[in-house]
Design an enzyme around this catalytic site. Structure first.
Site, PDB file in Angstrom:
ATOM      1  N   CYS A  29      44.700  47.560  48.061  1.00  0.00           N
ATOM      2  CA  CYS A  29      43.792  46.595  48.659  1.00  0.00           C
ATOM      3  C   CYS A  29      44.080  46.454  50.150  1.00  0.00           C
ATOM      4  O   CYS A  29      45.203  46.691  50.609  1.00  0.00           O
ATOM      5  CB  CYS A  29      43.942  45.230  47.959  1.00  0.00           C
ATOM      6  N   CYS A  33      45.987  38.621  49.123  1.00  0.00           N
ATOM      7  CA  CYS A  33      45.742  37.267  48.618  1.00  0.00           C
ATOM      8  C   CYS A  33      46.993  36.735  47.928  1.00  0.00           C
ATOM      9  O   CYS A  33      47.605  37.427  47.111  1.00  0.00           O
ATOM     10  CB  CYS A  33      44.565  37.272  47.659  1.00  0.00           C
ATOM     11  N   CYS A  36      46.964  36.916  44.035  1.00  0.00           N
ATOM     12  CA  CYS A  36      46.550  38.149  43.360  1.00  0.00           C
ATOM     13  C   CYS A  36      47.619  38.632  42.377  1.00  0.00           C
ATOM     14  O   CYS A  36      48.780  38.796  42.737  1.00  0.00           O
ATOM     15  CB  CYS A  36      46.259  39.248  44.378  1.00  0.00           C
ATOM     16  N   GLY A  80      42.328  45.751  42.726  1.00  0.00           N
ATOM     17  CA  GLY A  80      42.301  46.273  44.070  1.00  0.00           C
ATOM     18  C   GLY A  80      40.951  46.118  44.763  1.00  0.00           C
ATOM     19  O   GLY A  80      40.141  45.280  44.439  1.00  0.00           O
ATOM     20  N   SER A 135      33.930  38.398  46.393  1.00  0.00           N
ATOM     21  CA  SER A 135      35.020  37.423  46.304  1.00  0.00           C
ATOM     22  C   SER A 135      34.975  36.492  47.512  1.00  0.00           C
ATOM     23  O   SER A 135      35.281  36.891  48.634  1.00  0.00           O
ATOM     24  CB  SER A 135      36.367  38.143  46.239  1.00  0.00           C
ATOM     25  N   CYS A 276      38.219  39.429  21.275  1.00  0.00           N
ATOM     26  CA  CYS A 276      37.982  40.172  22.516  1.00  0.00           C
ATOM     27  C   CYS A 276      38.255  41.663  22.296  1.00  0.00           C
ATOM     28  O   CYS A 276      38.245  42.137  21.157  1.00  0.00           O
ATOM     29  CB  CYS A 276      38.810  39.598  23.657  1.00  0.00           C
ATOM     30  N   ASP A 292      41.590  43.940  31.734  1.00  0.00           N
ATOM     31  CA  ASP A 292      41.966  43.817  33.138  1.00  0.00           C
ATOM     32  C   ASP A 292      43.270  43.044  33.309  1.00  0.00           C
ATOM     33  O   ASP A 292      44.078  43.343  34.178  1.00  0.00           O
ATOM     34  CB  ASP A 292      40.819  43.111  33.883  1.00  0.00           C
ATOM     35  N   CYS A 345      41.062  32.342  27.114  1.00  0.00           N
ATOM     36  CA  CYS A 345      41.548  33.690  27.399  1.00  0.00           C
ATOM     37  C   CYS A 345      42.977  33.855  26.888  1.00  0.00           C
ATOM     38  O   CYS A 345      43.835  32.995  27.092  1.00  0.00           O
ATOM     39  CB  CYS A 345      41.495  33.953  28.894  1.00  0.00           C
TER      40      CYS A 345
END
Length: 427
Positions: A29, A33, A36, A80, A135, A276, A292, A345
């Site tokens: 990236c 951040c 992140c 990324g 973003s 999921c 992810d 989640c």
């Protein structure tokens, strides 16, 4: 025998290959951040430090995706920062999709921080009808709090400029906003900022990250659970206030997904589904992962150079991963909001002696569902009547789901916007 030839015929109980999340530049990236979680994934891949998907893996990915999918296939390009691959890479992706396609509907989505968007990118994204997730955490004091360059410089002006260019060209743009310990204080300011910029499709992602050495065990950027509940309640009020003649004028993904539930349909938001593991993540080197948030050794399903995507999607590892979401503590199973929440989640569940696998955001969801349930039921009933049916909603009875509970992408969206589902709540 080629990987493609190994694919077994589709069976009724096998999950279809519909969505592939691709990370062509891996965790690389051009930003740093503070919250992140993906930057550190570079440790998984070793040398070289620069990660790029070669053309042969891109072609194999597209070939398998197109030939193993049904009538629809969606490629989401993420990181990324996926734009580090350069425009030519995505032009090749389009060529391969045309080469290996057989009349399917193909969707392409791009999640970007927006720093590399220029006129050439805008023209490409507009001409190919790609959906862009941008973003952007909100106004400058919110966005720049944690979303800065590696040198600590502001990124807000550049991202806003990219948003304006994309919107002016008619590119479909969603705002993806991370809700952290700071931004959680400003739901109204963020919502009105996005709306004022023209970003009427919004997705809010709670920051829930652990960090060793912290007294709470949580990363300092993580959103406080109860504060996130207050955030959702205020955001819900703002969303409702913007209805015109009973129809929404903005889209907030979590509310759209909940409406699907109240209408007896499968929510698009995977965190609200009972199970999921319905999509795959493909890294730059062809490695395939469950999710992810689980790009780690335990989530590795295989490599697309050795196994087929469809087989990995329906393999034992991915099946066990999907079922894991249904393993809930006793308090969840007895909760009145279970069918709305489904435990949230999996990555946000905490371990403990008595409340094992309880979601960190449990207090948030309890607060929000208590606050919004009656209005969501009323809204769902109104939308059903608008669609020409008097069927009532019972959020506790999922047996009422029509067929598979899914909505065709080309049918009119049930929210009543007049758009096709794929252009509205199905984005």
């Amino acid at each position: 025998m080629s990987v493609q030839e190994k694919v077994k015929p589709a069976l009724p109980n096998r999950k279809p290959l519909q969505t592939i999340l691709v990370k062509p530049a891996g965790p690389d990236c051009n930003m740093a951040c503070a919250y992140c979680f993906y930057l550190k994934k570079g440790d998984l891949f070793g040398e070289p430090s620069k990660h790029r998907m070669p053309d042969n893996i891109l072609e194999e990915l597209i070939q398998q995706g197109m030939r193993q999918a049904g009538r629809e296939i969606n490629f989401t390009w993420q990181g990324g920062e996926p734009l580090l691959m350069g425009l030519a890479f995505y032009q090749k992706a389009i060529e391969f999709q045309r080469k290996y396609g057989s009349g399917q509907t193909v969707g392409n989505g791009l999640q970007t921080n927006g720093l590399l968007i220029d006129d050439d990118w805008v023209q490409f994204l507009q001409s190919t009808n790609w959906l862009v997730g941008l973003s952007l955490d909100g106004p400058q004091h919110v966005h720049d709090r944690y979303r800065r360059t590696k040198g600590g410089k502001s990124t807000w002006k550049a991202v806003v400029c990219s948003a304006e260019k994309l919107l002016e060209a008619g590119v479909a743009v969603n705002a993806l906003t991370v809700v952290n310990d700071y931004s959680v204080r400003f739901p109204e300011e963020i919502y009105l900022f996005h709306k004022g910029l023209g970003l009427k499709y919004m997705q809010f992602v709670p920051c829930v990250e652990t960090q060793a050495g912290e007294p709470s065990g949580m990363h300092p950027c993580s959103v406080p659970a109860e504060a996130y509940g207050t955030f959702l309640c205020k955001l819900f009020d703002l969303w409702i206030e913007d209805f015109v003649e009973g129809l929404p004028t903005t889209s907030v993904r979590i509310f759209d997904s909940l409406l699907h539930h109240y209408l007896g349909l499968v929510p698009p938001e995977c965190s609200l589904q009972e199970e999921c593991g319905t999509y795959l993540v493909v890294e730059h080197n062809g490695d395939v992962y469950s999710c992810d948030f689980f790009v780690e050794p335990s989530g590795l399903l295989g490599n697309l150079g050795e196994e087929s995507l469809l087989e990995m999607l329906n393999g034992n590892i991915q099946t066990a991963f999907g079922h894991q979401k249904m393993c809930l503590p006793t308090t969840c199973k007895a909760c009145r909001w279970l069918v709305q929440c489904r435990g949230g989640c999996t990555k946000d569940r905490l371990a403990g002696s008595d409340e094992r696998r309880k979601n960190y955001l449990c207090a948030s969801y309890n607060m929000f569902f208590e606050y919004s349930d009656e209005r969501l039921r009323t809204l769902a009933d109104q939308l059903r009547k608008r669609q020409g049916t008097s069927k009532q909603i019972d959020g506790s009875d999922e047996k009422a789901m029509p067929d598979s509970g899914k909505v065709g992408r080309n049918v009119p969206c049930l929210c009543g916007s007049g758009k096709k589902h794929k252009k509205c709540c199905g984005r």
